[in-house]
Enzyme design. Structure first.
Site, PDB file in Angstrom:
ATOM      1  N   ASP A 304       5.055 -14.792-102.196  1.00 18.41           N
ATOM      2  CA  ASP A 304       5.024 -13.552-102.451  1.00 18.41           C
ATOM      3  C   ASP A 304       6.269 -12.933-101.664  1.00 18.41           C
ATOM      4  OD1 ASP A 304       4.608 -10.797-103.173  1.00 18.41           O
ATOM      5  OD2 ASP A 304       2.613 -11.519-103.866  1.00 18.41           O
ATOM      6  N   HIS A 327       9.305 -14.256-102.862  1.00 20.29           N
ATOM      7  CA  HIS A 327       9.726 -13.359-103.756  1.00 20.29           C
ATOM      8  C   HIS A 327      10.569 -12.490-103.161  1.00 20.29           C
ATOM      9  CE1 HIS A 327       5.846 -13.445-106.384  1.00 20.29           C
ATOM     10  NE2 HIS A 327       6.294 -14.729-106.363  1.00 20.29           N
TER      11      HIS A 327
END
Length: 497
Positions: A304, A327
């Protein structure tokens, strides 16, 4: 001359008495001199005896404070030999003054990776909390398992939690005690002037949590079964100040690796954070309602956001961070459930982002209020990144989100010297601002982004975005509007004083 027998024996007796007196007297003088000169041999971990000669001032022990600069009339002084003092720590605990070491093995910790060492860690913490510069030490070459624990203060200043071995939670949800919170593992609460450091590893044992059928695409035939789907954040600092986190390897968290909530004065340096690229919701460092933060010289790879900045954050400096796969580095998401969000004075510089789904991202939900302002991204190298530069004010985790008229107001956002390569599946620059609340004062300077492979994508997306290009960009950003919008929505909804 002839002597009688009686005369001879009389003389002999007198001589023996005189000799005995001399021997006794010499013994008496030996012991008296020895009492003045005898030196005690110090223990192996004590500092060397002081040398009082004027030409050679005493040398303090390695773990003692530096000598004070006294005037000639007041020579330097040092603590006396610590007859019962603990040995110096295996690695420096980060304090400038002598530390008091509380080794968890002295409190019953086994460190075999299977035994529950929770009680030993709690006992060591309780003792260390009550002294200045106390150190809770988990020594090297051992693996400690503890259950969900809140290490709370207030404690005396200078406390250090030092992990030189391996520290880990129970292995997966089936081993998690039913009475423990399944939302967090290690919690540090109401602390001031604390250091979390060491040469060891925090192992999250996250795999069995990631494989729960309520996680994305982990159900039958790739489905996602309904929750609840709690997973513990690995490390959480809550309502604390003047924190230092450094040197550790943190890996495989069930959820967020490290969270800071309601904190002030945080220094993060030389961390290594890692989990697999597809591990769900495993943000590296998440901060919210926290101000005065520095994140430096760290490497983060996860499933993430490398670093996520939530509402209530200000004065955050991020420098020399390598991020990816991940991310990217994100501000948000903000404004969920029509909430108010305030974020200001965020700087990200000298970073590398590679093999990531996003690069530099600001994400807000429709319907929120508040503002994001004073954001600077500078000297960023991109390597095969999808969505290198993105502002998304239509963030939504559901299939369909209702259109809302209000939004978090974005202003004073700069992108300078952003260079590298992008994944051609998405345009490298995407500015999707609210229909009713425009983004203003966006600055683009020396932005040069080329395809990692394939052809150049030369159609950046802009919607209701206002700003300036100080230099030509690659690809060109012709859609960025100059100046300011003719009108802004009611500004009282967006102030964050």
């Amino acid at each position: 001359m002839e002597f009688s027998h009686s005369t001879f024996f009389s003389l002999l007796t007198i001589l023996l008495l005189l000799q005995n007196i001399l021997i006794v007297d010499s013994r008496y003088h030996y012991h008296r001199i020895g009492k003045k000169q005898k030196t005690k041999t110090p223990p192996a971990y004590a500092p060397a005896p002081e040398d009082h000669s004027p030409a050679s001032p005493p040398t303090p022990p390695a773990y003692a404070p530096a000598p004070e600069d006294h005037s000639p009339a007041s020579p330097p002084t040092f603590p006396s030999d610590p007859i019962y003092a603990p040995p110096p720590p295996e690695t420096p605990a980060g304090n400038d003054t002598t530390s008091c070491i509380f080794n968890v093995t002295d409190f019953g910790a086994v460190g075999d990776g299977d035994s529950d060492d929770t009680a030993a860690f709690r006992s060591a913490w309780k003792e260390a909390c009550q002294v200045e510069n106390g150190v809770v030490l988990a020594p090297s070459d051992l693996s400690f398992t503890i259950t969900s624990t809140i290490f709370s203060g207030p404690c005396l200043p200078g406390l250090t939690f030092q992990i030189d071995g391996v520290l880990m939670p129970p292995d997966g949800p089936d081993c998690w005690p039913e009475t423990d919170s399944d939302k967090q593992w290690l919690v540090f609460y109401r602390l001031d002037d604390m250091t979390f450091t060491g040469t060891g590893t925090i192992e999250g044992n996250g795999q069995k949590w990631w494989d729960l059928p309520c996680k994305p695409h982990k159900g039958p035939n790739g489905s996602t079964l309904p929750g609840p789907c709690n997973s513990p954040a690995l490390i959480r600092f809550f309502m604390s100040s003047n924190l230092v986190v450094s040197g550790l390897r943190i890996q495989n968290s069930p959820q967020f690796h490290m969270k800071f909530d309601g904190c002030e004065g945080v220094l993060i340096d030389k961390l290594s954070i890692s989990s697999p690229k597809l591990s769900p919701n495993t943000d590296g460092i998440h901060i919210e309602n926290t101000r005065a933060v520095g994140i430096y010289n760290s490497v983060i790879a996860n499933g993430d956001d490398c670093i996520s900045i939530g509402t209530g954050c200000s004065d955050v400096d991020i420098d020399a961070v390598t991020c990816g796969p991940s991310h990217g580095i994100s501000i948000g998401s903000l404004g969920v459930h029509n909430s108010r969000a305030c974020v200001s004075n965020i700087t990200v510089r000298n970073a590398v982002i590679k093999d990531s789904d996003n690069g530099l991202r600001i994400k807000t939900w429709q319907g929120g209020t508040g503002s994001v302002s004073g954001i600077s991204f500078e000297n960023i190298q991109m390597e095969n990144v999808r969505n290198c530069v993105i502002i998304d004010q239509y963030y939504c985790l559901m299939k369909a989100c209702m259109n809302e008229t209000s939004a978090v107001y974005l202003s004073d956002v700069s992108f300078r010297n952003i260079k590298g390569t992008y994944d051609v599946r998405s345009p490298p620059i995407h500015f999707a601002c609210s229909d009713t609340v425009a983004c203003t004062n966006i600055t683009m300077s020396e932005v040069e982004l080329l395809p990692y492979e394939g052809v150049l994508v030369d159609d950046p997306f802009c919607w209701n975005a206002y700003g300036v290009q100080e230099t030509l960009t690659i690809p060109p950003i012709d859609c960025l509007q100059e100046g300011m919008p003719q009108s802004l929505a009611e500004t009282s909804l967006y102030g964050c004083s």
